[in-house]
Motif scaffolding. Structure first.
Motif, PDB file in Angstrom:
ATOM      1  N   GLN A 167       0.814  -1.215   0.000  1.00 50.79           N
ATOM      2  CA  GLN A 167       0.000   0.000   0.000  1.00 50.79           C
ATOM      3  C   GLN A 167       0.846   1.261   0.000  1.00 50.79           C
ATOM      4  OE1 GLN A 167      -0.392  -2.480   2.182  1.00 50.79           O
ATOM      5  NE2 GLN A 167      -2.394  -3.364   1.725  1.00 50.79           N
ATOM      6  N   GLY A 168       2.046   1.179   0.605  1.00 48.46           N
ATOM      7  CA  GLY A 168       2.885   2.358   0.711  1.00 48.46           C
ATOM      8  C   GLY A 168       2.304   3.385   1.673  1.00 48.46           C
ATOM      9  N   ILE A 169       2.795   4.607   1.608  1.00 41.24           N
ATOM     10  CA  ILE A 169       2.316   5.679   2.472  1.00 41.24           C
ATOM     11  C   ILE A 169       2.301   6.980   1.672  1.00 41.24           C
ATOM     12  CG2 ILE A 169       4.643   6.148   3.386  1.00 41.24           C
ATOM     13  CD1 ILE A 169       3.300   6.904   6.053  1.00 41.24           C
ATOM     14  N   SER A 170       1.249   7.729   1.792  1.00 39.87           N
ATOM     15  CA  SER A 170       1.157   8.990   1.062  1.00 39.87           C
ATOM     16  C   SER A 170       1.984  10.061   1.769  1.00 39.87           C
ATOM     17  CB  SER A 170      -0.304   9.447   0.982  1.00 39.87           C
ATOM     18  OG  SER A 170      -0.773   9.837   2.265  1.00 39.87           O
ATOM     19  N   TYR A 171       2.304  11.110   1.024  1.00 33.28           N
ATOM     20  CA  TYR A 171       2.996  12.236   1.641  1.00 33.28           C
ATOM     21  C   TYR A 171       2.129  12.857   2.737  1.00 33.28           C
ATOM     22  CZ  TYR A 171       5.365  16.661   2.314  1.00 33.28           C
ATOM     23  OH  TYR A 171       6.006  17.732   2.881  1.00 33.28           O
ATOM     24  N   THR A 172       0.800  12.771   2.571  1.00 38.43           N
ATOM     25  CA  THR A 172      -0.121  13.331   3.570  1.00 38.43           C
ATOM     26  C   THR A 172       0.125  12.696   4.928  1.00 38.43           C
ATOM     27  OG1 THR A 172      -1.779  13.689   1.861  1.00 38.43           O
ATOM     28  CG2 THR A 172      -2.550  13.691   4.130  1.00 38.43           C
ATOM     29  N   GLU A 173       0.072  11.362   4.991  1.00 38.04           N
ATOM     30  CA  GLU A 173       0.276  10.690   6.276  1.00 38.04           C
ATOM     31  C   GLU A 173       1.736  10.775   6.721  1.00 38.04           C
ATOM     32  OE1 GLU A 173      -1.366   6.833   6.783  1.00 38.04           O
ATOM     33  OE2 GLU A 173      -3.435   7.521   6.567  1.00 38.04           O
ATOM     34  N   PHE A 174       2.660  10.773   5.763  1.00 37.45           N
ATOM     35  CA  PHE A 174       4.074  10.896   6.115  1.00 37.45           C
ATOM     36  C   PHE A 174       4.335  12.206   6.867  1.00 37.45           C
ATOM     37  CE2 PHE A 174       8.488  12.126   4.787  1.00 37.45           C
ATOM     38  CZ  PHE A 174       9.160  11.120   5.467  1.00 37.45           C
ATOM     39  N   SER A 175       3.586  13.260   6.522  1.00 39.65           N
ATOM     40  CA  SER A 175       3.820  14.570   7.142  1.00 39.65           C
ATOM     41  C   SER A 175       3.122  14.731   8.492  1.00 39.65           C
ATOM     42  CB  SER A 175       3.321  15.677   6.198  1.00 39.65           C
ATOM     43  OG  SER A 175       1.905  15.600   6.037  1.00 39.65           O
ATOM     44  N   TYR A 176       2.398  13.702   8.931  1.00 40.67           N
ATOM     45  CA  TYR A 176       1.638  13.811  10.189  1.00 40.67           C
ATOM     46  C   TYR A 176       2.545  14.191  11.361  1.00 40.67           C
ATOM     47  CZ  TYR A 176      -1.744  12.628  13.824  1.00 40.67           C
ATOM     48  OH  TYR A 176      -2.599  12.685  14.895  1.00 40.67           O
ATOM     49  N   MET A 177       3.731  13.608  11.416  1.00 43.21           N
ATOM     50  CA  MET A 177       4.658  13.893  12.502  1.00 43.21           C
ATOM     51  C   MET A 177       4.952  15.387  12.611  1.00 43.21           C
ATOM     52  SD  MET A 177       8.640  12.720  12.959  1.00 43.21           S
ATOM     53  CE  MET A 177       8.316  10.988  13.208  1.00 43.21           C
ATOM     54  N   LEU A 178       5.091  16.067  11.470  1.00 41.06           N
ATOM     55  CA  LEU A 178       5.373  17.499  11.487  1.00 41.06           C
ATOM     56  C   LEU A 178       4.217  18.278  12.106  1.00 41.06           C
ATOM     57  CD1 LEU A 178       6.879  18.005   7.909  1.00 41.06           C
ATOM     58  CD2 LEU A 178       8.093  17.575  10.052  1.00 41.06           C
ATOM     59  N   LEU A 179       2.999  17.888  11.768  1.00 44.69           N
ATOM     60  CA  LEU A 179       1.834  18.582  12.311  1.00 44.69           C
ATOM     61  C   LEU A 179       1.731  18.399  13.819  1.00 44.69           C
ATOM     62  CD1 LEU A 179      -0.792  17.683   9.564  1.00 44.69           C
ATOM     63  CD2 LEU A 179       0.176  19.949  10.013  1.00 44.69           C
ATOM     64  N   GLN A 180       1.975  17.164  14.294  1.00 39.73           N
ATOM     65  CA  GLN A 180       1.884  16.934  15.737  1.00 39.73           C
ATOM     66  C   GLN A 180       3.013  17.652  16.471  1.00 39.73           C
ATOM     67  OE1 GLN A 180       0.682  13.018  16.929  1.00 39.73           O
ATOM     68  NE2 GLN A 180       1.729  13.172  18.903  1.00 39.73           N
ATOM     69  N   ALA A 181       4.198  17.689  15.870  1.00 38.48           N
ATOM     70  CA  ALA A 181       5.296  18.440  16.481  1.00 38.48           C
ATOM     71  C   ALA A 181       4.935  19.927  16.578  1.00 38.48           C
ATOM     72  CB  ALA A 181       6.574  18.244  15.666  1.00 38.48           C
ATOM     73  N   PHE A 182       4.312  20.450  15.533  1.00 34.61           N
ATOM     74  CA  PHE A 182       3.889  21.846  15.530  1.00 34.61           C
ATOM     75  C   PHE A 182       2.859  22.108  16.629  1.00 34.61           C
ATOM     76  CE2 PHE A 182       1.126  25.250  13.552  1.00 34.61           C
ATOM     77  CZ  PHE A 182       2.020  26.295  13.770  1.00 34.61           C
ATOM     78  N   ASP A 183       1.949  21.152  16.855  1.00 37.01           N
ATOM     79  CA  ASP A 183       0.981  21.290  17.951  1.00 37.01           C
ATOM     80  C   ASP A 183       1.695  21.480  19.285  1.00 37.01           C
ATOM     81  OD1 ASP A 183      -1.208  20.953  16.287  1.00 37.01           O
ATOM     82  OD2 ASP A 183      -1.436  18.820  16.735  1.00 37.01           O
ATOM     83  N   PHE A 184       2.666  20.629  19.572  1.00 40.98           N
ATOM     84  CA  PHE A 184       3.364  20.696  20.863  1.00 40.98           C
ATOM     85  C   PHE A 184       4.079  22.041  20.984  1.00 40.98           C
ATOM     86  CE2 PHE A 184       6.067  17.805  23.889  1.00 40.98           C
ATOM     87  CZ  PHE A 184       5.661  18.573  24.967  1.00 40.98           C
ATOM     88  N   TRP A 185       4.759  22.456  19.899  1.00 41.89           N
ATOM     89  CA  TRP A 185       5.462  23.747  19.956  1.00 41.89           C
ATOM     90  C   TRP A 185       4.466  24.882  20.192  1.00 41.89           C
ATOM     91  CZ3 TRP A 185       4.766  28.111  16.997  1.00 41.89           C
ATOM     92  CH2 TRP A 185       5.685  29.145  17.215  1.00 41.89           C
ATOM     93  N   TRP A 186       3.331  24.859  19.506  1.00 41.48           N
ATOM     94  CA  TRP A 186       2.353  25.944  19.642  1.00 41.48           C
ATOM     95  C   TRP A 186       1.785  25.985  21.064  1.00 41.48           C
ATOM     96  CZ3 TRP A 186      -2.488  27.470  20.880  1.00 41.48           C
ATOM     97  CH2 TRP A 186      -2.947  28.685  20.352  1.00 41.48           C
ATOM     98  N   LEU A 187       1.450  24.826  21.615  1.00 43.00           N
ATOM     99  CA  LEU A 187       0.908  24.787  22.977  1.00 43.00           C
ATOM    100  C   LEU A 187       1.959  25.196  24.001  1.00 43.00           C
ATOM    101  CD1 LEU A 187      -1.188  21.493  22.766  1.00 43.00           C
ATOM    102  CD2 LEU A 187      -2.072  23.841  22.883  1.00 43.00           C
ATOM    103  N   HIS A 188       3.221  24.853  23.729  1.00 39.33           N
ATOM    104  CA  HIS A 188       4.295  25.289  24.626  1.00 39.33           C
ATOM    105  C   HIS A 188       4.449  26.803  24.579  1.00 39.33           C
ATOM    106  CE1 HIS A 188       8.516  26.237  25.664  1.00 39.33           C
ATOM    107  NE2 HIS A 188       8.367  25.273  26.553  1.00 39.33           N
ATOM    108  N   THR A 189       4.366  27.363  23.381  1.00 36.63           N
ATOM    109  CA  THR A 189       4.558  28.801  23.209  1.00 36.63           C
ATOM    110  C   THR A 189       3.398  29.612  23.769  1.00 36.63           C
ATOM    111  OG1 THR A 189       5.859  28.396  21.206  1.00 36.63           O
ATOM    112  CG2 THR A 189       4.960  30.619  21.496  1.00 36.63           C
ATOM    113  N   HIS A 190       2.176  29.137  23.574  1.00 39.66           N
ATOM    114  CA  HIS A 190       0.988  29.922  23.932  1.00 39.66           C
ATOM    115  C   HIS A 190       0.334  29.504  25.249  1.00 39.66           C
ATOM    116  CE1 HIS A 190       0.823  32.065  20.057  1.00 39.66           C
ATOM    117  NE2 HIS A 190       1.329  30.952  19.558  1.00 39.66           N
ATOM    118  N   HIS A 191       0.625  28.284  25.728  1.00 41.89           N
ATOM    119  CA  HIS A 191       0.007  27.821  26.980  1.00 41.89           C
ATOM    120  C   HIS A 191       1.030  27.315  28.003  1.00 41.89           C
ATOM    121  CE1 HIS A 191      -4.274  27.987  25.772  1.00 41.89           C
ATOM    122  NE2 HIS A 191      -3.834  27.673  24.558  1.00 41.89           N
ATOM    123  N   ARG A 192       2.320  27.486  27.692  1.00 47.82           N
ATOM    124  CA  ARG A 192       3.382  27.005  28.583  1.00 47.82           C
ATOM    125  C   ARG A 192       3.283  25.498  28.825  1.00 47.82           C
ATOM    126  NH1 ARG A 192       3.310  28.512  33.471  1.00 47.82           N
ATOM    127  NH2 ARG A 192       1.169  29.253  33.568  1.00 47.82           N
TER     128      ARG A 192
END
Length: 440
Positions: A167-192
């Protein structure tokens, strides 16, 4: 930092350890120091792939509750953005993408459940779509993608396994890690927010967020995961042959949730009591010891089912589930109260002919049915237990039919058999049942 403060921080971690809820952590001592002086801010994310949380999600909910009760501030993240992409973790194929309307409805439903179950203030139930949607592609690649190497992303087991599959993996799902990392950074920056928690399959995503915070903000963040839960037979917990056990009563009846937990294996029940209830560990140990002395009484399973069903659906639903079980499986005389519980449970499905569960269906008949020749034959056909009057007579002759849990050999039916003047519990064979409500 005082020894007493450090002890408080170690306390919540030690409690999670004792409950079997620590699989991986970043530096344990540093994490203990962070938790020593509440409130530390932490978060758990769940993608809205369905309109309800399921039983497996309850571990994360309980972890948030335990942190909240220790004085910390949990954030419950609903992935309105990441839900559009799909996490490849634990999957062998690509997720189906949801349309915007369905996704929005799922987000709203899970937000309500999060706030209700996790003890999180409604303002602390956040949606990553709010901060992800305004970010442009170039900005995202510059501020996030620049700090994550492809080799780091390829190191994830879920990515490696998908790359090697047909089946392989699409670039969409491959990029999921980047989105979740961005979530943590954003919550750290805006909510400590300095701690992300999740199942062990999320460790790679969590570490990516920790690295992004270090690289972009020069700050230290932490991660904690718990083991993925499976049953003693190796099956995924919260799954049945019929499907997923949901926390929404409209998707899984409280009775069925209660029954699923009552059937827990002896090898699982102590761990489930520790992880799925708010009982103190001293009480969990007492229940487990009593269960070991007399496993045939299944006291631990009963307590587990009552505690979890009560937490999710309330004490009234738990009482109804127990009464309904007594009606179906008990040996004591049937009562109107028991059969009222069966009818009340059936009404949750939205109609008198709705499915009560996999074991019984509610049918309504007019009282005049009892005055017709061979009334039991007619009821067996009307309720759907038998395909024809001939079939009904054969089943009765073969002693395959029970009325109110008693075998019958005649097609006659006295009105005195009605429980509470209006109920009959009919059964054919070992499993097919109908709760018959006689209307005036």
């Amino acid at each position: 930092m005082s020894t007493q403060a450090t002890s408080r921080g170690a306390g919540v971690l030690d409690d999670l350890d004792e409950r079997g809820l620590v699989h991986d952590t970043t530096d344990r001592r540093a994490l203990g120091d962070l938790l020593a002086e509440p409130p530390a801010v932490l978060y758990l994310g769940i993608d809205p792939s369905a309109s309800s949380l399921h039983l497996g999600n309850l571990i994360g909910v309980m972890v948030l509750r335990r942190f909240a009760e220790a004085g910390h501030r949990p954030l419950a993240l609903v992935g309105g953005a990441t839900g559009m992409v799909g996490d490849p973790s634990g999957r062998s194929d690509e997720r189906n993408l949801l349309d915007a309307e369905t996704l929005e409805a799922n987000v709203a439903a899970i937000r309500r459940q999060y706030a209700r179950f996790a003890g999180v203030a409604e303002a602390d139930v956040v949606n990553n779509h709010d901060w992800t949607a305004p970010v442009g592609v170039i900005e995202f690649l510059r501020d996030v993608g620049k700090h994550v190497t492809v080799s780091q992303m390829l190191a994830r087991e879920s990515v490696r396994s998908r790359l090697g599959s047909t089946q392989g993996i699409s670039y969409t799902e491959f990029s999921y890690m980047l989105l979740q990392a961005f979530d943590f950074w954003w919550l750290h920056t805006h909510h400590r927010c300095s701690l992300q928690v999740g199942g062990s399959d999320q460790w790679g995503n969590i570490v990516a967020g920790i690295d992004l915070i270090r690289r972009r903000s020069g700050a230290v963040a932490h991660g904690l995961t718990w083991p993925l839960l499976t049953r003693a037979d190796g099956q995924k917990f919260g799954k049945t042959a019929e499907g997923t056990i949901w926390l929404d009563a409209d998707r899984t009846l409280p009775f069925d949730l209660h029954q699923y937990l009552l059937r827990s294996d002896d090898a699982d029940v102590g761990r489930l009591l520790a992880q799925f209830t708010l009982l103190p560990m001293s009480e969990v140990r007492e229940i487990a010891a009593e269960h070991t002395r007399a496993p045939e009484r299944r006291l631990a399973q009963q307590r587990l089912a009552d505690e979890v069903t009560g937490f999710v659906h309330g004490s009234e639903a738990t009482e109804q589930a127990n009464l309904a079980a007594k009606a179906l499986y008990g040996t004591e005389l049937l009562s109107g109260e028991m059969l009222d519980a069966l009818q009340a449970t059936a009404s949750l499905t939205g109609g008198s002919e709705g499915s009560l569960s996999a074991v019984v269906t509610l049918s309504r008949v007019a009282r005049e049915e009892l005055d017709r020749p061979e009334p039991l034959v007619g009821l067996l056909v009307t309720s759907g237990l038998c395909s024809s009057r001939g079939d009904a007579r054969r089943q009765i002759a073969q002693s395959a039919v029970s009325v109110n849990r008693e075998r019958v050999s005649t097609s006659d039916l006295e009105r005195s058999r009605l429980i509470d003047g209006r109920y009959l519990l009919l059964q054919r064979g070992r499993r097919e049942r109908r709760l018959v409500l006689v209307d005036d």
